[in-house]
Design a protein around this motif. Structure first.
Motif, PDB file in Angstrom:
ATOM      1  N   VAL A   1       0.826  -1.215   0.000  1.00 24.06           N
ATOM      2  CA  VAL A   1       0.000   0.000   0.000  1.00 24.06           C
ATOM      3  C   VAL A   1       0.856   1.260   0.000  1.00 24.06           C
ATOM      4  O   VAL A   1       0.717   2.124  -0.886  1.00 24.06           O
ATOM      5  CB  VAL A   1      -0.986  -0.020   1.189  1.00 24.06           C
ATOM      6  CG1 VAL A   1      -1.692   1.333   1.304  1.00 24.06           C
ATOM      7  CG2 VAL A   1      -2.005  -1.135   1.007  1.00 24.06           C
ATOM      8  N   PRO A   2       1.798   1.432   0.942  1.00 16.93           N
ATOM      9  CA  PRO A   2       2.636   2.649   0.850  1.00 16.93           C
ATOM     10  C   PRO A   2       3.604   2.613  -0.329  1.00 16.93           C
ATOM     11  O   PRO A   2       3.990   3.667  -0.856  1.00 16.93           O
ATOM     12  CB  PRO A   2       3.391   2.652   2.192  1.00 16.93           C
ATOM     13  CG  PRO A   2       3.379   1.239   2.650  1.00 16.93           C
ATOM     14  CD  PRO A   2       2.105   0.654   2.155  1.00 16.93           C
ATOM     15  N   SER A   3       3.994   1.384  -0.754  1.00 16.52           N
ATOM     16  CA  SER A   3       4.941   1.295  -1.875  1.00 16.52           C
ATOM     17  C   SER A   3       4.314   1.791  -3.169  1.00 16.52           C
ATOM     18  O   SER A   3       4.951   2.539  -3.941  1.00 16.52           O
ATOM     19  CB  SER A   3       5.423  -0.152  -2.040  1.00 16.52           C
ATOM     20  OG  SER A   3       6.105  -0.592  -0.887  1.00 16.52           O
TER      21      SER A   3
ATOM     22  N   SER B   1       1.829   3.888  -3.514  1.00 16.62           N
ATOM     23  CA  SER B   1       1.597   5.342  -3.458  1.00 16.62           C
ATOM     24  C   SER B   1       2.906   6.098  -3.679  1.00 16.62           C
ATOM     25  O   SER B   1       2.937   7.134  -4.364  1.00 16.62           O
ATOM     26  CB  SER B   1       0.978   5.721  -2.115  1.00 16.62           C
ATOM     27  OG  SER B   1       1.894   5.506  -1.057  1.00 16.62           O
ATOM     28  N   LYS B   2       4.008   5.562  -3.124  1.00 21.02           N
ATOM     29  CA  LYS B   2       5.305   6.207  -3.325  1.00 21.02           C
ATOM     30  C   LYS B   2       5.752   6.078  -4.781  1.00 21.02           C
ATOM     31  O   LYS B   2       6.366   7.003  -5.350  1.00 21.02           O
ATOM     32  CB  LYS B   2       6.348   5.586  -2.407  1.00 21.02           C
ATOM     33  CG  LYS B   2       7.687   6.333  -2.412  1.00 21.02           C
ATOM     34  CD  LYS B   2       8.628   5.749  -1.386  1.00 21.02           C
ATOM     35  CE  LYS B   2       9.906   6.602  -1.306  1.00 21.02           C
ATOM     36  NZ  LYS B   2      10.594   6.777  -2.573  1.00 21.02           N
TER      37      LYS B   2
ATOM     38  N   SER C   1       3.934   8.741  -6.674  1.00 17.88           N
ATOM     39  CA  SER C   1       4.468  10.073  -6.378  1.00 17.88           C
ATOM     40  C   SER C   1       5.832  10.275  -7.032  1.00 17.88           C
ATOM     41  O   SER C   1       6.093  11.334  -7.651  1.00 17.88           O
ATOM     42  CB  SER C   1       4.569  10.251  -4.858  1.00 17.88           C
ATOM     43  OG  SER C   1       5.134  11.494  -4.537  1.00 17.88           O
TER      44      SER C   1
ATOM     45  N   PRO D   1       0.228  11.720   3.144  1.00 14.80           N
ATOM     46  CA  PRO D   1       0.381  10.288   2.834  1.00 14.80           C
ATOM     47  C   PRO D   1      -0.947   9.590   2.534  1.00 14.80           C
ATOM     48  O   PRO D   1      -1.018   8.764   1.615  1.00 14.80           O
ATOM     49  CB  PRO D   1       1.042   9.727   4.087  1.00 14.80           C
ATOM     50  CG  PRO D   1       1.800  10.879   4.665  1.00 14.80           C
ATOM     51  CD  PRO D   1       0.958  12.084   4.372  1.00 14.80           C
ATOM     52  N   LEU D   2      -1.982   9.898   3.289  1.00 11.91           N
ATOM     53  CA  LEU D   2      -3.278   9.259   3.027  1.00 11.91           C
ATOM     54  C   LEU D   2      -3.830   9.691   1.674  1.00 11.91           C
ATOM     55  O   LEU D   2      -4.428   8.874   0.949  1.00 11.91           O
ATOM     56  CB  LEU D   2      -4.270   9.610   4.139  1.00 11.91           C
ATOM     57  CG  LEU D   2      -3.987   8.977   5.513  1.00 11.91           C
ATOM     58  CD1 LEU D   2      -5.039   9.434   6.524  1.00 11.91           C
ATOM     59  CD2 LEU D   2      -4.005   7.449   5.405  1.00 11.91           C
TER      60      LEU D   2
ATOM     61  N   GLN E   1      -2.016  10.564  -0.904  1.00 15.56           N
ATOM     62  CA  GLN E   1      -1.205   9.868  -1.909  1.00 15.56           C
ATOM     63  C   GLN E   1      -1.678   8.424  -2.088  1.00 15.56           C
ATOM     64  O   GLN E   1      -1.745   7.921  -3.220  1.00 15.56           O
ATOM     65  CB  GLN E   1       0.262   9.905  -1.502  1.00 15.56           C
ATOM     66  CG  GLN E   1       0.893  11.285  -1.563  1.00 15.56           C
ATOM     67  CD  GLN E   1       2.337  11.272  -1.125  1.00 15.56           C
ATOM     68  OE1 GLN E   1       2.887  10.218  -0.806  1.00 15.56           O
ATOM     69  NE2 GLN E   1       2.964  12.446  -1.118  1.00 15.56           N
ATOM     70  N   ILE E   2      -2.007   7.735  -0.981  1.00 15.73           N
ATOM     71  CA  ILE E   2      -2.501   6.345  -1.077  1.00 15.73           C
ATOM     72  C   ILE E   2      -3.834   6.313  -1.813  1.00 15.73           C
ATOM     73  O   ILE E   2      -4.059   5.484  -2.709  1.00 15.73           O
ATOM     74  CB  ILE E   2      -2.637   5.746   0.330  1.00 15.73           C
ATOM     75  CG1 ILE E   2      -1.248   5.556   0.972  1.00 15.73           C
ATOM     76  CG2 ILE E   2      -3.372   4.403   0.280  1.00 15.73           C
ATOM     77  CD1 ILE E   2      -1.292   5.107   2.415  1.00 15.73           C
TER      78      ILE E   2
END
Length: 493
Positions: A60-62, A64-65, A68, A141-142, A144-145
Motif C-alpha cells: 500500500v505505501p509502496s 503510493s510512493k 508520487s 500520505p493518506l 497519496q494512497i
C-alpha cells in the motif's frame, strides 16, 4: 444360585464395557494414517497467509510512493524541457518542435507559474478534460494512497493536471497528461511486487514449515505413537516414553508424560494384583461357606448332648459360626464395593465388650490383659452385627500386634472405654503395643495398603471405617502414646 447371579452380573458389566473399549481400540490409535490436512499443512498455509498479509501492508505505501516518484520525475523532466525551450531562440520555437517536446514528455500541456503569472509553453491541439488536480508537494500520505488506488481503478484514459515546485522554489511546473501510461507502469510495479511477495512467502513458509516440523510436529507425532503403544499394552513398562534431553515445552511434556505413564503402569499392575487377589478371595470364600455350613451341622448335633461343658461351649461356638457366615457374606459385599445398610438397634455396649473377651482367645497363660471399662448401663444405637465386626477388627489387630512380641517383660494390655459426649457415643480402643508406624498412617483406612502388621491386608480397618461411615459416624487414630488408640464416634440417634 449365587454363582449364576454373579455370572449374569459379570456378563452385563462386560456387555457395557465392550462398546466403550471397541470405540477406543489401541490398534486404531496406533495407525499412522495421519490426517492430510494436519498440523504441518495448517502451519504452511497460515505462514503463506500471514506473509501475504504483511506484503499487502508493504504494498500500500509502496504503490503510493511509486506514483508520487513517477510524477516527480515527470515534473523534473518537464522543468528541464521548459527551461531549455524558454531560453531557445525564436526560430526554434515552432509548432513542430512544440509537438516533439510534448510527445517526448508524453504530456498534453506544459506550463510555468512564477509570481502569480501563468505561462503556457506548449499544448496539443485537443487536450482532454481534466478529471483531477494533484500537487505532489502538498499531498498528505493518506491522500497519496487514495490517489494511487484511484489511478489503478479509474486511471485508464483519464486526463489529470499535476503541479510541482521548481528546483529553485521560485515557481511551479504544471503539466496535463493522460494517466494511462502511469497506470500501466503502476500495474507492472504491482505485478513485480506480487511475484516477489509470492517468492518470499514460499521461501519463508518453507523454512518455517521445515523448522516447525522438526521442532514441533515430529516430536508431537512421536508422542502420539508412544501413547498409542502404551494404550495397546499399558502394563508393559517398556512402552513408557524415555524423555529426551530437550529443555523446552516439548521436553517438559515428555517428562510429565513419562511420569504419568510410569505411575499408570504401576497402578494397573497393582490393580491387576488386587483383582487376582479378589478373585482368589471369592473362590476361597465360596468354599469356606460350605465348610462353615458343615460345621454348623456338627454344632447342632453337639447341642443335643447333655454334657454340661458341651452345653456351655456350644452356644458360643454356634454364635461364632453365625458370625463367620456373616463375615463370609461381608467379604462378598466388600468385593461389590458396598456394605448392607445398617439395621440399627439399641444395644448394651458393655455386653459387646464382654463377647470380645470370649473371642480373643485370652487363656490364663496369655500375657495379654483385656479390660472392659464400658459402663454397664451405656446404650448405643447401631447395627449389632456390624458394630461387633468393627470392634472385633480393631481388637484383633491389637492382640495380634502385641502377641508378636516374645519379651516377657513387655506389658500387653487392651482396654475398651466408652462415654457420652453431646449427641455422640464415643468408643475408644487402646493398647500398649508398638503403635502405628508413620508409613502406615497415610493409608490407614485404605484396603491392602493400611495394614498394621507385616503380612496383613489392611481390609479390617477399611471395613471398619466403611461401617462407621454408614452409621453416620467417624473413626480416627488418636495421637497418643504409647500404643495405638482408636476413637469411634457414633450418633446417638
Amino acid at each position: 444360585m449365587d454363582d449364576t447371579r454373579q455370572k449374569q452380573e459379570d456378563g452385563k458389566i462386560d456387555g457395557l464395557l465392550e462398546p466403550a473399549v471397541a470405540s477406543r481400540s489401541p490398534t486404531d490409535a496406533g495407525k499412522k494414517g495421519y490426517p492430510a490436512f494436519g498440523l504441518s499443512t495448517k502451519l504452511l498455509l497460515l505462514t503463506l497467509l500471514f506473509v501475504m498479509l504483511c506484503e499487502i501492508l508493504i504494498f500500500v505505501p509502496s504503490i503510493s510512493k511509486f506514483r508520487s516518484d513517477w510524477l516527480v520525475r515527470k515534473l523534473e523532466l518537464a522543468e528541464v524541457a521548459a527551461l531549455i525551450y524558454t531560453n531557445a531562440s525564436d526560430d526554434l520555437k515552432d509548432k513542430a518542435i512544440e509537438r516533439e517536446l510534448l510527445a517526448r514528455l508524453n504530456v498534453q500541456t506544459l506550463g510555468l507559474r512564477n509570481k502569480g503569472e501563468r505561462r503556457l509553453l506548449a499544448m496539443v491541439d485537443m487536450p482532454g478534460t481534466i478529471m483531477r488536480d494533484d500537487n505532489v508537494q502538498t499531498m498528505s500520505p493518506l491522500e497519496q494512497i487514495a490517489a494511487a488506488f484511484d489511478t489503478l481503478l479509474f486511471g485508464k484514459g483519464r486526463t489529470i493536471r499535476v503541479v510541482g515546485q521548481t528546483k529553485d522554489n521560485q515557481g511551479l511546473v504544471e503539466m496535463v497528461l493522460e494517466e494511462t501510461g502511469l497506470r500501466a507502469d503502476m500495474i507492472r510495479f504491482s505485478i513485480n511486487i506480487l511475484l516477489l511477495s509470492l517468492v518470499i512467502s514460499v521461501v519463508t513458509a518453507g523454512m518455517v514449515y521445515l523448522s516447525l516440523r522438526a521442532l514441533l510436529v515430529r516430536p508431537i507425532l512421536g508422542l502420539l505413537d508412544n501413547m498409542a503403544r502404551f494404550t495397546s499394552n499399558p502394563e508393559d513398562t517398556r512402552s513408557v516414553i524415555r524423555p529426551s534431553q530437550r529443555r523446552d515445552e516439548i521436553g517438559m511434556i515428555e517428562l510429565q508424560l513419562g511420569e504419568m505413564e510410569a505411575i499408570l503402569a504401576k497402578t494397573l499392575h497393582k490393580q491387576k494384583r488386587l483383582a487376582d487377589l479378589g478373585l482368589a478371595v471369592s473362590k476361597i470364600n465360596h468354599d469356606l461357606r460350605n465348610i462353615i455350613a458343615s460345621a454348623q451341622l456338627f454344632s447342632d448335633r453337639l447341642a443335643m448332648l447333655d454334657d454340661p461343658t458341651v452345653q456351655r461351649v456350644v452356644p458360643k461356638l454356634m454364635g461364632t459360626l453365625d458370625r463367620a457366615v456373616d463375615y463370609s457374606q461381608a467379604v462378598m459385599s466388600y468385593g461389590k464395593a458396598q456394605e448392607a445398610p445398617p439395621d440399627k438397634r439399641l444395644l448394651k455396649l458393655f455386653q459387646l465388650g464382654e463377647e470380645m473377651r470370649d473371642l480373643l482367645d485370652l487363656s490364663e497363660s496369655s500375657r495379654l490383659t483385656y479390660s472392659n471399662h464400658i459402663p454397664q448401663d451405656l446404650e448405643v444405637y447401631a447395627d449389632p452385627g456390624q458394630l461387633f465386626r468393627v470392634l472385633m477388627n480393631l481388637c484383633r489387630n491389637s492382640v495380634d500386634v502385641m502377641q508378636a512380641s516374645k519379651e516377657e517383660a513387655v506389658i500387653c494390655r487392651l482396654d475398651l472405654y466408652a462415654h457420652i459426649e453431646n449427641d455422640n457415643t464415643i468408643i475408644e480402643i487402646s493398647d500398649t503395643g508398638p503403635g502405628v508406624p508413620e508409613m502406615a498412617r497415610a493409608n490407614l483406612f485404605r484396603p491392602f495398603q493400611g495394614s498394621l502388621r507385616q503380612g496383613g491386608t489392611g481390609l479390617g480397618l477399611a471395613i471398619a471405617e466403611e461401617i462407621v461411615r454408614a452409621h453416620g459416624g467417624s473413626i480416627r487414630l488418636l495421637d497418643r502414646s504409647p500404643g495405638a488408640h482408636f476413637e469411634i464416634r457414633l450418633p446417638r440417634s
